[in-house]
Structures are given as C-alpha cells and as structure tokens.
Design a protein around this motif. Sequence first.
Motif, PDB file in Angstrom:
ATOM      1  N   TRP A   1       1.002  -1.276   0.004  1.00 36.14           N
ATOM      2  CA  TRP A   1       0.229  -0.405  -0.172  1.00 36.14           C
ATOM      3  C   TRP A   1       0.940   1.294   0.007  1.00 36.14           C
ATOM      4  O   TRP A   1       0.800   2.554  -1.048  1.00 36.14           O
ATOM      5  N   SER A   2       1.823   1.581   1.019  1.00 38.10           N
ATOM      6  CA  SER A   2       2.846   2.586   1.187  1.00 38.10           C
ATOM      7  C   SER A   2       3.780   2.910  -0.209  1.00 38.10           C
ATOM      8  O   SER A   2       3.576   3.763  -0.720  1.00 38.10           O
ATOM      9  N   ASP A   3       4.225   1.718  -1.024  1.00 37.13           N
ATOM     10  CA  ASP A   3       4.854   2.098  -2.483  1.00 37.13           C
ATOM     11  C   ASP A   3       4.076   2.036  -3.068  1.00 37.13           C
ATOM     12  O   ASP A   3       4.097   3.050  -3.502  1.00 37.13           O
ATOM     13  N   LEU A   4       2.584   2.155  -3.509  1.00 38.94           N
ATOM     14  CA  LEU A   4       1.694   2.221  -4.346  1.00 38.94           C
ATOM     15  C   LEU A   4       1.284   4.102  -4.063  1.00 38.94           C
ATOM     16  O   LEU A   4       1.133   4.451  -5.247  1.00 38.94           O
ATOM     17  N   GLN A   5       1.652   4.167  -3.063  1.00 33.24           N
ATOM     18  CA  GLN A   5       0.752   5.086  -2.349  1.00 33.24           C
ATOM     19  C   GLN A   5       2.450   6.621  -3.007  1.00 33.24           C
ATOM     20  O   GLN A   5       1.564   7.602  -3.483  1.00 33.24           O
ATOM     21  N   ILE A   6       3.235   6.262  -2.638  1.00 40.23           N
ATOM     22  CA  ILE A   6       4.517   7.354  -2.630  1.00 40.23           C
ATOM     23  C   ILE A   6       5.093   6.824  -4.536  1.00 40.23           C
ATOM     24  O   ILE A   6       4.758   8.198  -5.208  1.00 40.23           O
ATOM     25  N   ALA A   7       4.450   5.773  -5.275  1.00 38.67           N
ATOM     26  CA  ALA A   7       3.753   6.094  -6.963  1.00 38.67           C
ATOM     27  C   ALA A   7       3.064   6.704  -6.789  1.00 38.67           C
ATOM     28  O   ALA A   7       3.222   7.814  -8.170  1.00 38.67           O
ATOM     29  N   ALA A   8       2.089   7.176  -6.528  1.00 36.40           N
ATOM     30  CA  ALA A   8       0.810   7.849  -7.002  1.00 36.40           C
ATOM     31  C   ALA A   8       0.923   8.988  -6.969  1.00 36.40           C
ATOM     32  O   ALA A   8       1.201   9.944  -7.400  1.00 36.40           O
ATOM     33  N   LEU A   9       1.757   9.688  -5.506  1.00 35.97           N
ATOM     34  CA  LEU A   9       2.025  10.496  -5.144  1.00 35.97           C
ATOM     35  C   LEU A   9       3.594  11.331  -6.468  1.00 35.97           C
ATOM     36  O   LEU A   9       3.074  12.296  -6.948  1.00 35.97           O
ATOM     37  N   LYS A  10       4.269  10.442  -6.707  1.00 30.85           N
ATOM     38  CA  LYS A  10       5.383  10.999  -7.597  1.00 30.85           C
ATOM     39  C   LYS A  10       4.843  11.061  -8.992  1.00 30.85           C
ATOM     40  O   LYS A  10       5.252  11.814  -9.630  1.00 30.85           O
ATOM     41  N   ASN A  11       3.429  10.355  -9.649  1.00 30.41           N
ATOM     42  CA  ASN A  11       3.172  10.499 -10.700  1.00 30.41           C
ATOM     43  C   ASN A  11       1.873  11.390 -11.015  1.00 30.41           C
ATOM     44  O   ASN A  11       1.216  11.243 -11.706  1.00 30.41           O
ATOM     45  N   ARG A  12       1.537  12.397  -9.328  1.00 29.27           N
ATOM     46  CA  ARG A  12       0.831  12.880  -9.210  1.00 29.27           C
ATOM     47  C   ARG A  12      -1.022  12.410  -9.984  1.00 29.27           C
ATOM     48  O   ARG A  12      -1.713  12.682 -10.336  1.00 29.27           O
ATOM     49  N   ASP A  13      -0.918  11.347  -9.504  1.00 31.84           N
ATOM     50  CA  ASP A  13      -2.435  10.618  -9.996  1.00 31.84           C
ATOM     51  C   ASP A  13      -3.029  10.575  -8.467  1.00 31.84           C
ATOM     52  O   ASP A  13      -3.291   9.466  -7.584  1.00 31.84           O
ATOM     53  N   VAL A  14      -3.982  11.547  -8.770  1.00 35.59           N
ATOM     54  CA  VAL A  14      -5.270  11.668  -7.576  1.00 35.59           C
ATOM     55  C   VAL A  14      -6.070  10.359  -7.105  1.00 35.59           C
ATOM     56  O   VAL A  14      -6.278  10.186  -6.438  1.00 35.59           O
ATOM     57  N   ASP A  15      -6.501   9.568  -8.773  1.00 36.88           N
ATOM     58  CA  ASP A  15      -7.454   9.087  -8.651  1.00 36.88           C
ATOM     59  C   ASP A  15      -6.555   7.927  -7.841  1.00 36.88           C
ATOM     60  O   ASP A  15      -7.561   6.631  -7.008  1.00 36.88           O
ATOM     61  N   ALA A  16      -5.149   7.033  -7.504  1.00 38.16           N
ATOM     62  CA  ALA A  16      -5.066   6.048  -7.070  1.00 38.16           C
ATOM     63  C   ALA A  16      -4.221   6.418  -5.391  1.00 38.16           C
ATOM     64  O   ALA A  16      -4.148   5.182  -4.589  1.00 38.16           O
ATOM     65  N   LEU A  17      -4.959   7.353  -4.843  1.00 43.41           N
ATOM     66  CA  LEU A  17      -4.256   7.758  -3.802  1.00 43.41           C
ATOM     67  C   LEU A  17      -5.823   7.381  -2.910  1.00 43.41           C
ATOM     68  O   LEU A  17      -6.723   7.753  -3.159  1.00 43.41           O
ATOM     69  N   ASP A  18      -5.572   6.845  -1.927  1.00 36.94           N
ATOM     70  CA  ASP A  18      -6.048   6.031  -0.664  1.00 36.94           C
ATOM     71  C   ASP A  18      -6.026   7.432   0.418  1.00 36.94           C
ATOM     72  O   ASP A  18      -5.453   7.656   1.402  1.00 36.94           O
ATOM     73  N   TRP A  19      -7.212   8.224   0.319  1.00 36.58           N
ATOM     74  CA  TRP A  19      -6.794   9.581   0.748  1.00 36.58           C
ATOM     75  C   TRP A  19      -7.549   9.395   2.779  1.00 36.58           C
ATOM     76  O   TRP A  19      -6.679  10.148   3.355  1.00 36.58           O
ATOM     77  N   GLU A  20      -8.158   8.709   2.970  1.00 35.23           N
ATOM     78  CA  GLU A  20      -8.706   8.688   4.306  1.00 35.23           C
ATOM     79  C   GLU A  20      -6.916   8.057   5.146  1.00 35.23           C
ATOM     80  O   GLU A  20      -6.681   8.293   6.217  1.00 35.23           O
ATOM     81  N   ASN A  21      -6.829   6.514   4.736  1.00 37.69           N
ATOM     82  CA  ASN A  21      -5.593   5.667   4.978  1.00 37.69           C
ATOM     83  C   ASN A  21      -4.268   7.103   4.937  1.00 37.69           C
ATOM     84  O   ASN A  21      -3.482   6.917   5.474  1.00 37.69           O
ATOM     85  N   LEU A  22      -4.377   7.506   3.475  1.00 34.33           N
ATOM     86  CA  LEU A  22      -2.905   8.891   3.432  1.00 34.33           C
ATOM     87  C   LEU A  22      -3.105   9.789   4.648  1.00 34.33           C
ATOM     88  O   LEU A  22      -2.167   9.758   5.375  1.00 34.33           O
TER      89      LEU A  22
END
Length: 146
Positions: free
Chosen positions: A14-35
């Motif tokens: 989950w953490s790796d995917l969130q980091i990748a989403a942030l780096k790619n500015r992929d806001v749809d892939a972010l888990d906003w609540e848990n993040l």
Amino acid sequence: MRKGDLYEEDYNLWSDLQIAALKNRDVDALDWENLAADLDYPKYWIDHQLVMVISSLLELYGDFNAEDFEKYHWKTFVDTNRFMLNGVLEDWPHYSEKIKFAIPKAYLSAVNLMERHGKGKGFEFKFPDTCPFSFEQILEDGWYPA
C-alpha cells in the motif's frame, strides 16, 4: 481490492503504491483517508512515546530516593517505550529527524509531569533547563542515567 483493504492487508505494498501515486501525481490512485491518517498519527504517537521515555529517564535521573523495585519499574518503562520508538525507526527511519526535533518540547512536558509527580511524593528536584539526554541516549538500549 479497494485501496483501504490493501492498507490493512499489505501495508508495505500500500505504501509503495501511495508513494508511486504521489510521485506520478495520480490523485485518483491515492487512498486519501488512510494516507491522511498515516501521515498524522505517527507524530502524535512519537511525541507521546518520547515524553514517556524522557519522563522515565528523569525519574531515574532525579532518583527521588526510589527503592530498588521502583527503579526496576522505571527501567522497564524506559525499555518498553524505547522498544516502541526504535520499532518506529526500523520501519520509518526518516522519522529520526522528527524525533530529534521533538525532544525539547517532549522534555518540557516530561519535566512538568515529573515535577508534579515529585511534589506528590514530597520531593523537590530541579531539572536542567534543557534535556540532559542525547537523542542517542534516549534510544540506546540499556542506557540509564547514573
């Protein structure tokens, strides 16, 4: 699988995917609540653990004419809270700087607690104005003030 489920089932992925989403500015892939919760929670938890370690070290530092059993109790308390903080640093080494930065504020809170605790026991002890323990001493397994 929902993003929130992955947070519970495989935090590292989950953490790796969130980091990748942030780096790619992929806001749809972010888990906003848990993040948001994940970014907010460690600061308060670390501050709490730090106050507990420092106040326990101050109990030993001040000695308050403690009996051997009470000294053992405080050492156990120090060890338990150190274990928790060191576990955080194993998983998230980047929190090292946050802990260093939090020491002065945690120290003031710990002194406040210990002064009230000491007065309740009938002891007066003047603690130093700044934390007498280094970052390394606070986290060093088996280190206690003489």
